[in-house]
Design an enzyme around this catalytic site. Structure first.
Site, mmCIF file in Angstrom:
data_model
loop_
_atom_site.group_PDB
_atom_site.id
_atom_site.type_symbol
_atom_site.label_atom_id
_atom_site.label_comp_id
_atom_site.label_asym_id
_atom_site.label_seq_id
_atom_site.Cartn_x
_atom_site.Cartn_y
_atom_site.Cartn_z
ATOM 1 N N ASP A 119 42.469 44.869 34.355
ATOM 2 C CA ASP A 119 41.756 43.829 35.092
ATOM 3 C C ASP A 119 41.086 44.466 36.299
ATOM 4 O O ASP A 119 41.698 45.324 36.951
ATOM 5 C CB ASP A 119 42.757 42.758 35.568
ATOM 6 C CG ASP A 119 42.174 41.360 35.517
ATOM 7 O OD1 ASP A 119 40.944 41.235 35.608
ATOM 8 O OD2 ASP A 119 42.952 40.394 35.390
ATOM 9 N N HIS B 138 32.730 44.307 39.202
ATOM 10 C CA HIS B 138 33.940 43.470 39.284
ATOM 11 C C HIS B 138 35.001 43.871 38.280
ATOM 12 O O HIS B 138 36.147 43.451 38.388
ATOM 13 C CB HIS B 138 33.559 42.002 39.071
ATOM 14 C CG HIS B 138 32.785 41.437 40.227
ATOM 15 N ND1 HIS B 138 33.355 40.635 41.180
ATOM 16 C CD2 HIS B 138 31.501 41.603 40.602
ATOM 17 C CE1 HIS B 138 32.452 40.308 42.083
ATOM 18 N NE2 HIS B 138 31.305 40.887 41.750
HETATM 19 O O1 LIG Z 1 31.063 34.526 33.303
HETATM 20 P P1 LIG Z 1 32.076 34.636 32.213
HETATM 21 O O2 LIG Z 1 31.584 35.502 31.092
HETATM 22 O O3 LIG Z 1 32.600 33.301 31.753
HETATM 23 O O4 LIG Z 1 33.378 35.363 32.848
HETATM 24 C C1 LIG Z 1 33.925 35.033 34.118
HETATM 25 C C2 LIG Z 1 33.909 36.226 35.055
HETATM 26 O O5 LIG Z 1 34.900 37.131 34.628
HETATM 27 C C3 LIG Z 1 34.945 38.454 35.207
HETATM 28 O O6 LIG Z 1 35.653 38.499 36.444
HETATM 29 C C4 LIG Z 1 35.896 39.727 37.164
HETATM 30 O O7 LIG Z 1 35.686 39.504 38.541
HETATM 31 C C5 LIG Z 1 36.792 38.993 39.283
HETATM 32 C C6 LIG Z 1 36.352 38.855 40.735
HETATM 33 O O8 LIG Z 1 35.943 40.091 41.245
HETATM 34 C C7 LIG Z 1 37.976 39.939 39.151
HETATM 35 O O9 LIG Z 1 39.084 39.457 39.909
HETATM 36 C C8 LIG Z 1 38.361 40.043 37.678
HETATM 37 O O10 LIG Z 1 39.392 41.010 37.539
HETATM 38 C C9 LIG Z 1 37.167 40.467 36.837
HETATM 39 O O11 LIG Z 1 37.513 40.335 35.456
HETATM 40 C C10 LIG Z 1 33.545 39.032 35.244
HETATM 41 O O12 LIG Z 1 33.499 40.311 35.846
HETATM 42 C C11 LIG Z 1 32.518 38.110 35.830
HETATM 43 O O13 LIG Z 1 31.219 38.702 35.758
HETATM 44 C C12 LIG Z 1 32.516 36.824 35.052
HETATM 45 O O14 LIG Z 1 31.599 35.922 35.633
HETATM 46 O O1 LIG Z 2 41.681 26.490 34.664
HETATM 47 C C1 LIG Z 2 41.327 27.369 35.448
HETATM 48 C C2 LIG Z 2 41.689 28.731 35.277
HETATM 49 C C3 LIG Z 2 41.254 29.657 36.202
HETATM 50 N N1 LIG Z 2 40.494 29.277 37.266
HETATM 51 C C4 LIG Z 2 40.045 30.262 38.273
HETATM 52 O O2 LIG Z 2 39.464 31.382 37.654
HETATM 53 C C5 LIG Z 2 39.611 32.512 38.484
HETATM 54 C C6 LIG Z 2 40.064 33.696 37.663
HETATM 55 O O3 LIG Z 2 39.776 34.858 38.380
HETATM 56 P P1 LIG Z 2 40.460 36.245 38.063
HETATM 57 O O4 LIG Z 2 39.955 37.219 39.044
HETATM 58 O O5 LIG Z 2 41.950 36.097 38.035
HETATM 59 O O6 LIG Z 2 39.995 36.638 36.590
HETATM 60 P P2 LIG Z 2 38.574 36.544 35.821
HETATM 61 O O7 LIG Z 2 38.637 35.291 35.015
HETATM 62 O O8 LIG Z 2 37.497 36.529 36.860
HETATM 63 O O9 LIG Z 2 38.564 37.747 34.936
HETATM 64 C C7 LIG Z 2 40.591 32.130 39.591
HETATM 65 O O10 LIG Z 2 39.876 31.901 40.787
HETATM 66 C C8 LIG Z 2 41.206 30.835 39.072
HETATM 67 O O11 LIG Z 2 41.588 29.932 40.070
HETATM 68 C C9 LIG Z 2 40.133 27.954 37.438
HETATM 69 O O12 LIG Z 2 39.472 27.598 38.404
HETATM 70 N N2 LIG Z 2 40.571 27.032 36.517
#
Ligand SMILES: O=P(O)(O)OC[C@H]1O[C@H](O[C@H]2O[C@H](CO)[C@@H](O)[C@H](O)[C@H]2O)[C@H](O)[C@@H](O)[C@@H]1O
Ligand SMILES: O=c1ccn([C@@H]2O[C@H](COP(=O)(O)OP(=O)(O)O)[C@@H](O)[C@H]2O)c(=O)[nH]1
Length: 468
Positions: A365, A157
């Site tokens: 990202d 991801h």
């Molecule tokens: O589980 P956390 O450590 O709290 O973090 C939340 C997730 O963040 C990352 O998101 C990635 O995946 C998204 C969907 O494919 C993508 O849009 C975004 O650019 C990425 O940063 C992380 O990869 C997840 O494993 C986490 O659960």
């Molecule tokens: O207060 C918040 C802030 C973010 N999001 C969700 O968190 C996700 C962020 O995903 P993104 O791929 O932009 O980045 P990531 O946090 O996975 O790196 C999106 O679905 C947002 O709608 C949410 O539900 N509540």
């Protein structure tokens, strides 16, 4: 159709459709699994004194989940350590923040082994196994060691970094070798996919074959770009929900005739929040006529708070937002509304719709689902403008956004100015094209294309001897 087993670090399907969660992966997987009769396996998020390997199976929001607890040492060395202090910063090009400690890599390997050992009894011969993200790069190798011959796919991801960045990781070859025990590797973008094959060919002495097959370390793996999307129908419906309407009205009332620029992110250094604030400051300095006519609402939800770099970025943003507000605010106008609490996604839908500009400027990202949600939430008759970093995976698809370099304050400040002045016809033309992409390349298309490619991928015969 074969049963799907999804394995990821975090397993938190929302209890009901449309419920909020700060993290794109959880939402995407829940949407993908809702239609499947498979199992979602992973860490409960809980720790115990000693690892028991005991599975807890339950049903959450229409999805069967199987959870294990880890030890506190695992949380420190695997999750906070190797995953979030080593791989995350490195894969987001923050070599300055990447920490290399042997205990971290040992903890990472141990947890990958624990995952393999515990999920083993759940696997049936026809199952297709789909492993998610950077926490579990070594899982296929551990499953193969234990005799698993099923097709195993992996989706990353986050970005796969450029070769010269990846090779700064001590033990990079061992980590890369582990990936060759999968049958299919999925990346968010062609750029990430190509960076992986560049490493395999130029650093590991491998070969790129026709049809996206890479050979290295004596094995072959198929690779491809599978850009993730949002659950667009569900999100469009969420925009019409009561919480969304309530938040839309609340926001519109609080605008008091002003225009809103909106940022929504986890409070992560990869999201470029400090640079965003500084670019907005530049915009205010360059455009005094705009003072009091607009504001930036930045929702930045706390994340990974046990990791020092996240405590640092939080403190930094408190300072920078305070300084900018002190510099430009008047008695009845605050230029930055800075919010650390998390919002439900249906609430966010209403906030997105009230924003004239969606400002999405990560420094790196994997994809960025917020950019897609912002587009899906717009009023088709009067849509807002998306400003998007060229370093978000989403930029490969969302070419009709105003694409900016987030490292350039001038670039972002000019895009804000252009977005505010953009005529309705141009906003409509850009939005229609963006919305077409968000609607067609949604999470169902992502899931289907990955699973189809995995089903068709030639399975590699494991060469390691089964253990245990
Ligand atoms: O589980 P956390 O450590 O709290 O973090 C939340 C997730 O963040 C990352 O998101 C990635 O995946 C998204 C969907 O494919 C993508 O849009 C975004 O650019 C990425 O940063 C992380 O990869 C997840 O494993 C986490 O659960
Ligand atoms: O207060 C918040 C802030 C973010 N999001 C969700 O968190 C996700 C962020 O995903 P993104 O791929 O932009 O980045 P990531 O946090 O996975 O790196 C999106 O679905 C947002 O709608 C949410 O539900 N509540």
């Amino acid at each position: 159709m074969s049963r799907l087993i999804v394995i990821s670090n975090r397993v938190n399907p929302p209890a009901e459709a449309g419920q909020g969660s700060a993290g794109g992966l959880a939402m995407a997987l829940a949407a993908a699994l809702r239609e499947s009769s498979g199992v979602w396996f992973g860490w409960s998020g809980e720790t115990t004194e000693l690892f028991t390997g005991q599975l807890s199976v339950r049903r959450i929001g229409g999805v069967t989940v199987a959870l294990i607890d880890l030890e506190d040492q695992d949380r420190q060395e695997y999750y906070n350590g190797y995953a979030n202090k080593t791989l995350w910063p490195l894969f987001h090009y923050r070599m300055d923040l990447a920490a290399y400690e042997r205990s971290f890599s040992a903890g990472y390997e141990r947890v990958n082994e624990r995952f393999a050992q515990t999920v083993l009894p759940l696997i049936e011969p026809d199952d297709i196994i789909w492993v998610q993200d950077y926490h579990l790069l070594m899982l296929a190798r551990e499953l193969r060691k234990r005799g698993v011959k099923n097709r195993i796919g992996f989706f990353l991801h986050i970005p796969w970094p450029a070769r010269r960045v990846f090779t700064t990781l001590p033990g990079h070859a061992e980590l890369a070798e582990a990936l060759f025990h999968y049958d299919l590797l999925g990346f968010q973008t062609e750029d990430h996919r190509d960076a992986f094959s560049d490493y395999a060919v130029h650093s590991a002495g491998g070969v790129l074959h026709e049809g996206g097959v890479v050979e290295a370390f004596g094995r072959k793996v198929r690779i491809g770009a599978f850009p993730i999307g949002i659950d667009t129908p569900e999100f469009v419906a969420a925009v019409q929900s009561e919480p969304a309407r309530e938040h839309f009205t609340r926001m519109r009332d609080s605008l008091a005739g002003r225009r809103m620029i909106l940022g929504v992110d986890r409070l992560d250094y990869s999201k470029g929040l400090e640079e965003r604030f500084l670019a907005y400051e530049q915009f205010l300095a360059d455009n005094p006529d705009q003072h009091e006519k607009l504001f930036l609402l930045q929702i930045a939800t706390s994340t990974r708070g046990e990791v020092e770099a996240y405590q640092d970025i939080r403190a930094k943003l408190d300072t920078v937002s305070g300084r900018i507000n002190g510099e430009f605010a008047s008695v009845d106008w605050v230029p930055i509304r800075y919010v650390n609490r998390a919002y439900r996604r249906d609430e966010l839908a209403g906030v997105y719709r009230a924003a004239h500009i969606g400002l999405v400027t990560p420094l790196r990202d994997g994809m960025n689902l917020v950019a897609k949600e912002y587009v899906a939430a717009q009023d088709p008759a009067d849509p807002g403008v998306l400003i998007l970093s060229e370093f978000a995976g989403a930029a490969e698809q969302m070419k009709e956004a105003l694409i900016v370099n987030p490292f350039s304050r001038e670039d972002v400040a000019e895009a804000i100015k252009r977005g505010l002045a953009m005529p309705r016809e141009e906003r409509l033309r850009r939005w229609e094209s963006l919305m077409h992409g968000v609607a067609t390349q949604d999470v169902a298309a992502w899931r289907d294309s990955f699973v189809e490619a995995l089903t068709g991928a030639p399975a590699e015969a494991p060469t390691l001897q089964p253990v245990g």
